[in-house]
Design a protein around this motif. Structure first.
Motif, PDB file in Angstrom:
ATOM      1  N   ASP A 110     -30.768 -37.503 -17.626  1.00  0.00           N
ATOM      2  CA  ASP A 110     -31.187 -36.231 -17.996  1.00  0.00           C
ATOM      3  C   ASP A 110     -30.482 -35.186 -17.483  1.00  0.00           C
ATOM      4  OD1 ASP A 110     -32.652 -34.063 -19.428  1.00  0.00           O
ATOM      5  OD2 ASP A 110     -34.153 -34.594 -18.485  1.00  0.00           O
ATOM      6  N   VAL A 111     -29.411 -34.738 -18.190  1.00  0.00           N
ATOM      7  CA  VAL A 111     -28.567 -33.387 -17.581  1.00  0.00           C
ATOM      8  C   VAL A 111     -28.751 -32.228 -18.211  1.00  0.00           C
ATOM      9  CG1 VAL A 111     -27.109 -35.038 -16.512  1.00  0.00           C
ATOM     10  CG2 VAL A 111     -26.711 -34.221 -18.681  1.00  0.00           C
ATOM     11  N   PRO A 112     -28.281 -31.077 -17.773  1.00  0.00           N
ATOM     12  CA  PRO A 112     -28.466 -29.887 -18.522  1.00  0.00           C
ATOM     13  C   PRO A 112     -27.338 -29.759 -19.484  1.00  0.00           C
ATOM     14  CG  PRO A 112     -27.703 -29.339 -16.335  1.00  0.00           C
ATOM     15  CD  PRO A 112     -28.081 -30.721 -16.334  1.00  0.00           C
ATOM     16  N   ALA A 113     -27.590 -28.534 -20.316  1.00  0.00           N
ATOM     17  CA  ALA A 113     -26.524 -28.390 -21.508  1.00  0.00           C
ATOM     18  C   ALA A 113     -25.359 -27.457 -20.775  1.00  0.00           C
ATOM     19  CB  ALA A 113     -27.004 -27.513 -22.677  1.00  0.00           C
ATOM     20  N   VAL A 114     -25.556 -26.832 -19.587  1.00  0.00           N
ATOM     21  CA  VAL A 114     -24.444 -26.101 -18.894  1.00  0.00           C
ATOM     22  C   VAL A 114     -23.620 -27.115 -18.270  1.00  0.00           C
ATOM     23  CG1 VAL A 114     -24.314 -24.103 -17.378  1.00  0.00           C
ATOM     24  CG2 VAL A 114     -26.276 -24.471 -18.749  1.00  0.00           C
ATOM     25  N   SER A 115     -22.529 -26.750 -18.130  1.00  0.00           N
ATOM     26  CA  SER A 115     -21.415 -27.553 -17.402  1.00  0.00           C
ATOM     27  C   SER A 115     -21.792 -27.358 -15.894  1.00  0.00           C
ATOM     28  CB  SER A 115     -20.006 -27.084 -17.926  1.00  0.00           C
ATOM     29  OG  SER A 115     -19.687 -25.763 -17.525  1.00  0.00           O
ATOM     30  N   ALA A 116     -21.126 -28.268 -15.332  1.00  0.00           N
ATOM     31  CA  ALA A 116     -20.981 -28.052 -13.815  1.00  0.00           C
ATOM     32  C   ALA A 116     -20.477 -27.030 -13.361  1.00  0.00           C
ATOM     33  CB  ALA A 116     -20.675 -29.667 -13.236  1.00  0.00           C
TER      34      ALA A 116
END
Length: 336
Positions: free
Chosen positions: A248-254
């Motif tokens: 579960d990761v955010p939509a914003v890039s690293a």
């Protein structure tokens, strides 16, 4: 180089770097993706877990990958959850969601549009190409493994068995084959069209069409469309993607998440050497004062001054002659 000179150079370099235009923010890294960038769509509804993709990947990368540890018809591999290693760029895992038949998912590098590995690699061993693949140059790699820590999908693998030249391994989407007009090895080997290669924009449309044309068959979520800024490897699933081990990761890039923090590095690099250099100078000055006071106290009865009686490293001169160790002059001691 003396420590003082090193700190002075480092401090001046850091201050100069901090004063450069744009130092308040990290260097532009954002990669919005090319409209013609390619990718792969993996459909878990169609995947039967045959592992032909693993076999196809190994064959086209036989120059760097050993043969599969277990043949494709050996289902015992599904008894444990696997991840890509330096021996295999891709693996297929079996999942048993509650109230659902077994589901298979293929794991490999997702080729993020703004890859965390490339952002973290300070020697640029990882590069995001306009064509879509994230490629790796082993000649530049220093083995720091920052890419492994940065990747939100836990993909890059390290060869801990090679003591002399350990490298990082990951899927390249068969970038050399793409330049020749060939399909990635895994896509070419898939017998059920569970893997579809094409332009990323077309794959998103295809995935949406499959969801709309088959109500209840697919989860209404294309994993990779927005995750971590979007990936060039997309997924369809009959169950929530979390049930198939997708993080579960955010939509914003690293890179977007770390851009502000990285922008302060130049300032930090300029300030800390100055602080440390000042502390070092104060320490040396304090030591010199203590030695001078000690010498003056010892010589006060003789009326001698020790104001200039110290060398830079704190040794006492006291206006005395150094001990003479010449055996021809007998036992010579320091004489005030």
């Amino acid at each position: 180089m003396r420590r003082r000179q090193f700190l002075k150079i480092l401090g001046l370099g850091g201050v100069a770097g901090a004063a450069l235009p744009g130092a308040a923010g990290a260097a532009p890294f954002a990669y919005d993706g090319s409209p013609d960038a390619v990718g792969v769509l993996h459909d878990s509804v169609r995947c039967i877990g045959c592992r032909k993709c693993e076999e196809g990947c190994q064959k086209v990368n036989a120059d760097v990958l050993p043969p599969l540890e277990k043949p494709v018809d050996d289902s015992s591999v599904f008894e444990q959850t696997r991840r890509p290693t330096f021996k295999a760029y891709t693996v297929v895992n079996k999942y048993q969601p509650e109230g659902h038949a077994p589901v298979f998912r293929k794991l490999q590098c997702n080729h993020c549009q703004e890859p965390a590995c490339a952002s973290a690699c300070f020697v640029k061993a990882f590069v995001k190409t306009e064509e879509g693949p994230v490629v790796y140059n082993p000649k530049l790699c220093v083995g720091c493994r920052y890419c492994m820590m940065a990747c939100p999908f836990y993909v890059p693998a390290y060869d801990y068995n090679n003591a002399w030249n350990p490298l990082v391994y990951k899927c390249t989407m068969c970038a050399p084959r793409l330049k020749q007009g060939l399909l990635p090895g895994c896509v070419e080997a898939c017998p059920k069209e569970a893997l579809v290669f094409g332009r990323r924009s077309d794959l998103v449309k295809l995935a949406r069409r499959r969801i709309m044309d088959n109500p209840g068959m697919y989860e209404d979520h294309i994993y990779g469309e927005h995750e971590m800024g979007g990936t060039n490897w997309l997924y369809l699933s009959p169950v929530p993607h979390a049930d198939l081990g997708q993080p579960d990761v955010p939509a914003v890039s690293a890179p977007e998440l770390t851009r502000g923090m990285l922008g302060s590095i130049a300032v930090i690099a300029g300030i800390w050497p100055v602080i440390l250099g000042g502390a070092y100078s104060m320490s040396k000055h304090y030591k010199k004062m203590v030695e001078q006071a000690r010498c003056e106290g010892a010589q006060q009865a003789k009326g001698q001054s020790c104001a200039d009686a110290h060398t830079e490293d704190g040794a006492q001169a006291c206006g005395c002659k150094p001990a003479d160790h010449n055996p021809e002059k007998g036992k010579g001691g320091g004489q005030c």
